[in-house]
Scaffold this motif. Structure first.
Motif, PDB file in Angstrom:
ATOM      1  N   CYS A  92      23.296  28.359  35.212  1.00  0.00           N
ATOM      2  CA  CYS A  92      23.218  27.203  34.323  1.00  0.00           C
ATOM      3  C   CYS A  92      21.822  26.580  34.451  1.00  0.00           C
ATOM      4  CB  CYS A  92      24.298  26.191  34.705  1.00  0.00           C
ATOM      5  SG  CYS A  92      24.081  24.573  33.954  1.00  0.00           S
ATOM      6  N   SER A  93      21.145  26.396  33.335  1.00  0.00           N
ATOM      7  CA  SER A  93      19.780  25.861  33.382  1.00  0.00           C
ATOM      8  C   SER A  93      19.735  24.438  33.935  1.00  0.00           C
ATOM      9  CB  SER A  93      19.126  25.913  32.001  1.00  0.00           C
ATOM     10  OG  SER A  93      19.868  25.149  31.073  1.00  0.00           O
ATOM     11  N   PHE A  94      20.765  23.631  33.668  1.00  0.00           N
ATOM     12  CA  PHE A  94      20.753  22.262  34.195  1.00  0.00           C
ATOM     13  C   PHE A  94      20.822  22.274  35.717  1.00  0.00           C
ATOM     14  CE2 PHE A  94      22.586  18.386  35.791  1.00  0.00           C
ATOM     15  CZ  PHE A  94      21.782  17.434  35.191  1.00  0.00           C
ATOM     16  N   ILE A  95      21.749  23.040  36.275  1.00  0.00           N
ATOM     17  CA  ILE A  95      21.884  23.117  37.739  1.00  0.00           C
ATOM     18  C   ILE A  95      20.618  23.709  38.345  1.00  0.00           C
ATOM     19  CG2 ILE A  95      23.162  24.184  39.645  1.00  0.00           C
ATOM     20  CD1 ILE A  95      24.758  21.944  38.319  1.00  0.00           C
ATOM     21  N   ARG A  96      20.077  24.758  37.739  1.00  0.00           N
ATOM     22  CA  ARG A  96      18.852  25.390  38.232  1.00  0.00           C
ATOM     23  C   ARG A  96      17.687  24.389  38.234  1.00  0.00           C
ATOM     24  NH1 ARG A  96      19.075  29.522  35.226  1.00  0.00           N
ATOM     25  NH2 ARG A  96      17.858  28.701  33.502  1.00  0.00           N
ATOM     26  N   ASP A  97      17.505  23.663  37.134  1.00  0.00           N
ATOM     27  CA  ASP A  97      16.416  22.684  37.061  1.00  0.00           C
ATOM     28  C   ASP A  97      16.636  21.547  38.044  1.00  0.00           C
ATOM     29  OD1 ASP A  97      15.324  24.241  35.052  1.00  0.00           O
ATOM     30  OD2 ASP A  97      15.940  22.902  33.421  1.00  0.00           O
ATOM     31  N   TRP A  98      17.888  21.136  38.251  1.00  0.00           N
ATOM     32  CA  TRP A  98      18.184  20.057  39.186  1.00  0.00           C
ATOM     33  C   TRP A  98      17.838  20.498  40.606  1.00  0.00           C
ATOM     34  CZ3 TRP A  98      20.822  18.468  43.432  1.00  0.00           C
ATOM     35  CH2 TRP A  98      20.944  17.081  43.605  1.00  0.00           C
ATOM     36  N   ILE A  99      18.188  21.725  40.961  1.00  0.00           N
ATOM     37  CA  ILE A  99      17.845  22.244  42.292  1.00  0.00           C
ATOM     38  C   ILE A  99      16.327  22.287  42.458  1.00  0.00           C
ATOM     39  CG2 ILE A  99      17.878  24.311  43.759  1.00  0.00           C
ATOM     40  CD1 ILE A  99      20.726  24.856  42.698  1.00  0.00           C
ATOM     41  N   ALA A 100      15.614  22.712  41.422  1.00  0.00           N
ATOM     42  CA  ALA A 100      14.148  22.778  41.499  1.00  0.00           C
ATOM     43  C   ALA A 100      13.545  21.401  41.765  1.00  0.00           C
ATOM     44  CB  ALA A 100      13.586  23.367  40.208  1.00  0.00           C
ATOM     45  N   LYS A 101      14.157  20.352  41.242  1.00  0.00           N
ATOM     46  CA  LYS A 101      13.661  18.987  41.449  1.00  0.00           C
ATOM     47  C   LYS A 101      14.130  18.393  42.771  1.00  0.00           C
ATOM     48  CE  LYS A 101      13.561  18.024  36.528  1.00  0.00           C
ATOM     49  NZ  LYS A 101      14.257  17.385  35.417  1.00  0.00           N
ATOM     50  N   HIS A 102      15.069  19.041  43.434  1.00  0.00           N
ATOM     51  CA  HIS A 102      15.629  18.560  44.702  1.00  0.00           C
ATOM     52  C   HIS A 102      15.577  19.709  45.709  1.00  0.00           C
ATOM     53  CE1 HIS A 102      17.230  15.864  41.621  1.00  0.00           C
ATOM     54  NE2 HIS A 102      17.139  14.941  42.553  1.00  0.00           N
ATOM     55  N   PRO A 103      14.398  19.958  46.271  1.00  0.00           N
ATOM     56  CA  PRO A 103      14.205  21.136  47.128  1.00  0.00           C
ATOM     57  C   PRO A 103      15.121  21.211  48.348  1.00  0.00           C
ATOM     58  CG  PRO A 103      12.259  19.708  47.150  1.00  0.00           C
ATOM     59  CD  PRO A 103      13.196  19.157  46.127  1.00  0.00           C
ATOM     60  N   GLU A 104      15.750  20.099  48.705  1.00  0.00           N
ATOM     61  CA  GLU A 104      16.678  20.143  49.832  1.00  0.00           C
ATOM     62  C   GLU A 104      17.936  20.954  49.496  1.00  0.00           C
ATOM     63  OE1 GLU A 104      17.479  16.089  47.769  1.00  0.00           O
ATOM     64  OE2 GLU A 104      15.811  17.470  48.042  1.00  0.00           O
ATOM     65  N   TYR A 105      18.086  21.378  48.236  1.00  0.00           N
ATOM     66  CA  TYR A 105      19.226  22.190  47.831  1.00  0.00           C
ATOM     67  C   TYR A 105      18.854  23.656  47.588  1.00  0.00           C
ATOM     68  CZ  TYR A 105      22.065  18.029  47.494  1.00  0.00           C
ATOM     69  OH  TYR A 105      22.766  16.882  47.806  1.00  0.00           O
ATOM     70  N   VAL A 106      17.572  23.989  47.651  1.00  0.00           N
ATOM     71  CA  VAL A 106      17.138  25.363  47.401  1.00  0.00           C
ATOM     72  C   VAL A 106      17.762  26.330  48.401  1.00  0.00           C
ATOM     73  CG1 VAL A 106      15.133  26.912  47.395  1.00  0.00           C
ATOM     74  CG2 VAL A 106      15.007  24.702  46.243  1.00  0.00           C
ATOM     75  N   ASP A 107      18.010  25.873  49.619  1.00  0.00           N
ATOM     76  CA  ASP A 107      18.583  26.760  50.633  1.00  0.00           C
ATOM     77  C   ASP A 107      19.978  27.266  50.257  1.00  0.00           C
ATOM     78  OD1 ASP A 107      19.458  23.981  51.180  1.00  0.00           O
ATOM     79  OD2 ASP A 107      20.511  24.888  52.873  1.00  0.00           O
ATOM     80  N   LEU A 108      20.634  26.638  49.296  1.00  0.00           N
ATOM     81  CA  LEU A 108      21.939  27.120  48.853  1.00  0.00           C
ATOM     82  C   LEU A 108      21.833  28.425  48.066  1.00  0.00           C
ATOM     83  CD1 LEU A 108      23.606  23.781  47.695  1.00  0.00           C
ATOM     84  CD2 LEU A 108      24.251  25.176  49.665  1.00  0.00           C
ATOM     85  N   VAL A 109      20.680  28.655  47.461  1.00  0.00           N
ATOM     86  CA  VAL A 109      20.454  29.876  46.699  1.00  0.00           C
ATOM     87  C   VAL A 109      19.992  30.952  47.674  1.00  0.00           C
ATOM     88  CG1 VAL A 109      19.149  30.916  44.798  1.00  0.00           C
ATOM     89  CG2 VAL A 109      19.829  28.502  44.681  1.00  0.00           C
ATOM     90  N   PRO A 110      20.638  32.125  47.685  1.00  0.00           N
ATOM     91  CA  PRO A 110      20.218  33.178  48.611  1.00  0.00           C
ATOM     92  C   PRO A 110      18.726  33.472  48.461  1.00  0.00           C
ATOM     93  CG  PRO A 110      22.272  33.790  47.528  1.00  0.00           C
ATOM     94  CD  PRO A 110      21.761  32.543  46.852  1.00  0.00           C
ATOM     95  N   GLU A 111      18.061  33.610  49.590  1.00  0.00           N
ATOM     96  CA  GLU A 111      16.600  33.791  49.586  1.00  0.00           C
ATOM     97  C   GLU A 111      16.166  34.963  48.718  1.00  0.00           C
ATOM     98  OE1 GLU A 111      12.919  33.858  52.783  1.00  0.00           O
ATOM     99  OE2 GLU A 111      14.981  33.656  53.496  1.00  0.00           O
TER     100      GLU A 111
END
Length: 119
Positions: A92-111
């Motif tokens: 989902c582009s909204f969730i993806r963009d939100w994660i990009a703006k909140h780097p403390e959530y990037v770790d949820l996406v597999p490296e």
């Protein structure tokens, strides 16, 4: 405005609800009934496969647009996924963009998948 986010596994989505306060007293001094109505304001659809949650679509009712409800929904949904120890695939582009703006959530996406999502 009070809100709450709840997982609705039957519909495979997290839902955000608003709570409306009773109307103020009318011209005759009559008070509105002390009812707090809840209303579905939006949702984030997902699909669970193994230890991953793929977010596929997020929608906020236009009547609630511009009030930050999408961000509240994203944060609560991602926090819930984190608590379950699952990974996130933000299709989902909204969730993806939100994660990009909140780097403390990037770790949820597999490296090994972050490049595919531009994270």
């Amino acid at each position: 405005m009070d809100t709450r986010v709840a997982d609705n596994p039957a519909k495979s989505r997290y839902e955000i609800f608003t709570t409306a306060e009773p109307a103020p007293a009318g011209p005759g001094g009559q008070l509105a009934p002390p009812i707090r109505a809840t209303e579905l304001a939006g949702f984030a659809e997902y699909f669970v496969s193994g230890d991953e949650v793929a977010f596929t679509h997020t929608e906020i009712d236009p009547r609630f647009g511009g009030q930050g409800l999408g961000g509240r929904l994203a944060r609560a949904a991602l926090d819930a996924v984190r608590e379950r120890g699952l990974a996130v695939l933000p299709y989902c582009s909204f969730i993806r963009d939100w994660i990009a703006k909140h780097p403390e959530y990037v770790d949820l996406v597999p490296e090994d998948r972050r490049d595919a999502f531009k994270l």
